[in-house]
Design an enzyme around this catalytic site. Structure first.
Site, PDB file in Angstrom:
ATOM      1  N   SER A  96      -4.058  -2.488   0.007  1.00  0.00           N
ATOM      2  CA  SER A  96      -4.509  -3.857   0.237  1.00  0.00           C
ATOM      3  C   SER A  96      -4.449  -4.690  -1.029  1.00  0.00           C
ATOM      4  O   SER A  96      -4.627  -5.897  -0.985  1.00  0.00           O
ATOM      5  CB  SER A  96      -5.953  -3.833   0.739  1.00  0.00           C
ATOM      6  OG  SER A  96      -6.790  -3.420  -0.322  1.00  0.00           O
ATOM      7  N   GLY A  97      -4.237  -4.041  -2.160  1.00  0.00           N
ATOM      8  CA  GLY A  97      -4.311  -4.767  -3.423  1.00  0.00           C
ATOM      9  C   GLY A  97      -5.667  -4.565  -4.090  1.00  0.00           C
ATOM     10  O   GLY A  97      -5.859  -4.894  -5.243  1.00  0.00           O
ATOM     11  N   GLY A  98      -6.617  -4.018  -3.348  1.00  0.00           N
ATOM     12  CA  GLY A  98      -7.947  -3.763  -3.908  1.00  0.00           C
ATOM     13  C   GLY A  98      -7.999  -2.390  -4.555  1.00  0.00           C
ATOM     14  O   GLY A  98      -7.071  -1.590  -4.437  1.00  0.00           O
ATOM     15  N   ILE A  99      -9.126  -2.123  -5.186  1.00  0.00           N
ATOM     16  CA  ILE A  99      -9.238  -0.889  -5.967  1.00  0.00           C
ATOM     17  C   ILE A  99      -9.321   0.347  -5.060  1.00  0.00           C
ATOM     18  O   ILE A  99      -8.741   1.384  -5.368  1.00  0.00           O
ATOM     19  CB  ILE A  99     -10.438  -0.961  -6.925  1.00  0.00           C
ATOM     20  CG1 ILE A  99     -10.529   0.326  -7.719  1.00  0.00           C
ATOM     21  CG2 ILE A  99     -11.724  -1.260  -6.213  1.00  0.00           C
ATOM     22  CD1 ILE A  99     -11.649   0.364  -8.699  1.00  0.00           C
ATOM     23  N   ASP A 100     -10.017   0.242  -3.913  1.00  0.00           N
ATOM     24  CA  ASP A 100     -10.238   1.438  -3.099  1.00  0.00           C
ATOM     25  C   ASP A 100      -8.918   2.037  -2.607  1.00  0.00           C
ATOM     26  O   ASP A 100      -8.659   3.223  -2.778  1.00  0.00           O
ATOM     27  CB  ASP A 100     -11.146   1.132  -1.897  1.00  0.00           C
ATOM     28  CG  ASP A 100     -12.492   0.569  -2.320  1.00  0.00           C
ATOM     29  OD1 ASP A 100     -12.791   0.623  -3.530  1.00  0.00           O
ATOM     30  OD2 ASP A 100     -13.226   0.060  -1.464  1.00  0.00           O
TER      31      ASP A 100
ATOM     32  N   LYS B 196     -19.339   2.522  -4.695  1.00  0.00           N
ATOM     33  CA  LYS B 196     -18.328   1.646  -5.289  1.00  0.00           C
ATOM     34  C   LYS B 196     -18.195   1.821  -6.806  1.00  0.00           C
ATOM     35  O   LYS B 196     -17.097   1.870  -7.347  1.00  0.00           O
ATOM     36  CB  LYS B 196     -18.693   0.187  -4.969  1.00  0.00           C
ATOM     37  CG  LYS B 196     -17.647  -0.820  -5.387  1.00  0.00           C
ATOM     38  CD  LYS B 196     -16.592  -0.965  -4.322  1.00  0.00           C
ATOM     39  CE  LYS B 196     -15.493  -1.921  -4.742  1.00  0.00           C
ATOM     40  NZ  LYS B 196     -14.494  -2.059  -3.663  1.00  0.00           N
TER      41      LYS B 196
ATOM     42  N   THR C 196      -5.983   1.498  -3.706  1.00  0.00           N
ATOM     43  CA  THR C 196      -5.114   1.893  -4.821  1.00  0.00           C
ATOM     44  C   THR C 196      -5.516   3.279  -5.332  1.00  0.00           C
ATOM     45  O   THR C 196      -4.659   4.132  -5.602  1.00  0.00           O
ATOM     46  CB  THR C 196      -5.201   0.857  -5.972  1.00  0.00           C
ATOM     47  OG1 THR C 196      -5.056  -0.449  -5.414  1.00  0.00           O
ATOM     48  CG2 THR C 196      -4.128   1.076  -7.005  1.00  0.00           C
TER      49      THR C 196
END
Ligand code: XMP
Length: 508
Positions: free
Chosen positions: A219-223, A364, A225
């Site tokens: 998604s482009g988010g950290i999770d 998180k 990735t």
């Protein structure tokens, strides 16, 4: 590991976090979990959480007495202490008023929990009922001016109980007390580190997947990735990543993650350009919920199409986090509702894929630590959360290419200014919102009639509650000045000063 039994306190998650911060793995389980089930988890200690119920009241969650027969130390906190007192034959008093707030704890008897702590110690109270007489075998180990039995212990059986909340930061020595419990009483060795987590989870996934293939959405988010990088370590090119550019991303954000991944890993990465498809479906739609649904469905459609092109996929990897999987308990008893993960917009369930969720044990902030452990750059590790529907829910009203372009430019300035001033890492989220109205302004000699940008910057720990960030006025002024000067079509900037609840973080 430490098992925390959740009786419904709002701060149960904090207990788990403090234990993990001490380097000890902990899990939260609902209060309907039986002692037999807990025994099978091979815990080294059990912690009973607080909760809003009143012991003895109809429907109040009860203590499984088997927890005291597991042969491991037990710590009861607040409601947990009252349960212990009731079960072991102590006396409780119900109270109509709650004691809430700070109190000075006088340590009245030596106790392993108090090692290295001087009396009085400032603690945080939040309780209605109280223990009047401790069960036999227990010594009263602390009191306050209003509470005689503020803590009690039977050190021979290693059962400890405190009426206050050592897990909250307002309890000044709370962390020390929990450490004393873990290291002095239980004698646990801290081994929960992010590098041990990475090693274990990579090994487990490699075994689980065998010689099969896995697909995952980026998604482009950290999770997502982090999920991709962990899986890539476990199974290499048998991981297939799909990144759908829905045209609703921030300026350059999709490209940044994709180019980072391409540069550093030999990944199978399919970057799907679907901007037009999303925008044409959103044409003329103003209702926020409709926008969300359209975006979710379109994402699933595209993901499905792309995944079907892969001939042999058996697993779907998702970035579900621990707070999404904890069973929730309510005051009226446990409801065991499991929240579904909403970041990827739902599962393409026609595909009959098995799920892999490597982050389901993590909070998180732990995901950020894993990302740092994996060597990811700060710009990804510290990236603010970004909603699945993207800028579509920040362009209020109809989403058009022209309005998205205005928002992207304004948002870029907000991101730049937050980063350069050092505020980016101090706040939970910060972004611009394009309002669906125009206002009058004056530029040079002429009257203008142009768009309004709202700035939304919030502090939060988990997005469940949030408060507007007290940014320095000069920083807000700089953002406003730059947006009005540099973004064509905007003549006014406002700062959102509402908290959640009753507002939400996003405007739609
Ligand atoms: P709210 O606006 O509900 O936002 O206070 C709480 C957090 O969730 C994010 N958010 C979403 N994330 N899909 C997502 O993946 C969504 O539809 C969505 N709506 C809100 C929001 O950015 C904030 O971090």
């Amino acid at each position: 590991k430490v098992i925390i039994i959740d009786y419904g306190s709002q701060v149960t998650q904090l207990i788990a976090r403090r234990v993990r911060e001490a380097g000890v793995y902990s899990e939260i389980h609902s209060c309907v979990t039986t002692a037999e089930q807990v025994a099978a988890m091979k815990p080294q200690a059990v912690i009973l959480s607080g909760g809003p119920a009143s012991v003895g009241e109809a429907d109040a969650p009860a203590l499984d007495p088997g927890f005291l027969e597991l042969g491991v130390p037990v710590l009861g906190i607040c409601y947990g202490m009252q349960l212990l007192a009731q079960n072991l034959g102590g006396k409780l008093a119900q109270s109509l008023t709650r004691e809430y707030g700070p109190a000075d704890l006088n340590l009245t008897a030596p106790c392993a929990l108090w090692e290295g702590i001087t009396s009085p110690s400032r603690v945080w109270m939040s309780h209605g009922d109280k223990v009047m007489v401790p069960p036999s075998g227990f010594a009263v180990t602390a009191s306050t001016s209003t509470l005689e039995v503020a803590a009690m212990a039977d050190e021979s059986r290693k059962i400890y109980a405190v009426q206050f909340h050592p897990e909250v930061h307002h309890s000044v020595d709370g962390e020390r007390m929990l450490h004393n419990f873990l290291f002095k009483v239980v004698g646990i060795k801290p081994d929960w580190t992010m590098s041990s987590f990475v090693e274990r989870v990579v090994k487990e996934m490699a075994e689980q997947v065998g010689d099969k293939h896995v697909v995952c959405a980026l998604s482009g988010g950290i999770d997502s990735t982090v999920v991709a990088v962990l899986l890539h370590r476990a199974i290499g090119r048998r991981l297939h990543c799909i990144f759908v550019d829905n045209g609703l991303l921030r300026l350059g954000e999709g490209d940044e993650v994709v180019s980072y991944l391409r540069e550093h890993f030999d990944l199978n990465l399919n970057f799907v350009q679907a901007q037009e498809r999303f925008l044409s479906k959103l044409k003329g739609v103003e209702d926020p919920e409709k926008k969300r649904k359209i975006i979710g469905h379109t994402f699933i459609e595209i993901f499905d199409e792309e995944a079907k092109k892969l001939s042999e996929v058996d697993f779907l990897a998702q970035g579900t986090l621990y707070p999404d999987v904890i069973e929730s308990v309510s005051h009226k008893g446990p409801s065991a509702v499991i929240k579904s993960h909403h970041n990827v917009g739902g599962l393409p369930d026609t595909m009959k894929l098995k799920l892999i969720e490597p982050l389901r044990e993590l909070f998180k902030d732990e995901v950020r630590k894993v990302a740092a452990e994996l060597g990811m750059p700060d710009s990804i590790v510290w990236r603010h959360p970004f909603p699945g529907p993207g800028l579509a829910i920040r362009v209020l009203g109809e989403v058009t290419e022209e309005r998205l372009a205005i928002l992207r430019q304004a948002d870029k300035i907000v991101q730049q200014e937050l980063r350069e001033s050092g505020w980016y890492r101090k706040v939970w989220q910060g972004f611009a919102v394009l309002l669906p109205l125009k206002t009058v302004g004056v530029m040079g000699d002429g009257r203008t009639y142009e768009h309004v940008i709202a700035l939304r910057v919030v502090d939060s720990v988990d997005a469940m509650t949030a408060d507007w960030a007290r940014l320095p006025a000069e920083l807000i002024e700089r953002m406003s000045g730059r947006i009005i000067n540099e973004v064509k079509g905007v003549n006014r900037v406002v700062y959102d000063v509402s908290s959640k609840p009753p507002s939400t973080i996003e405007w739609e």
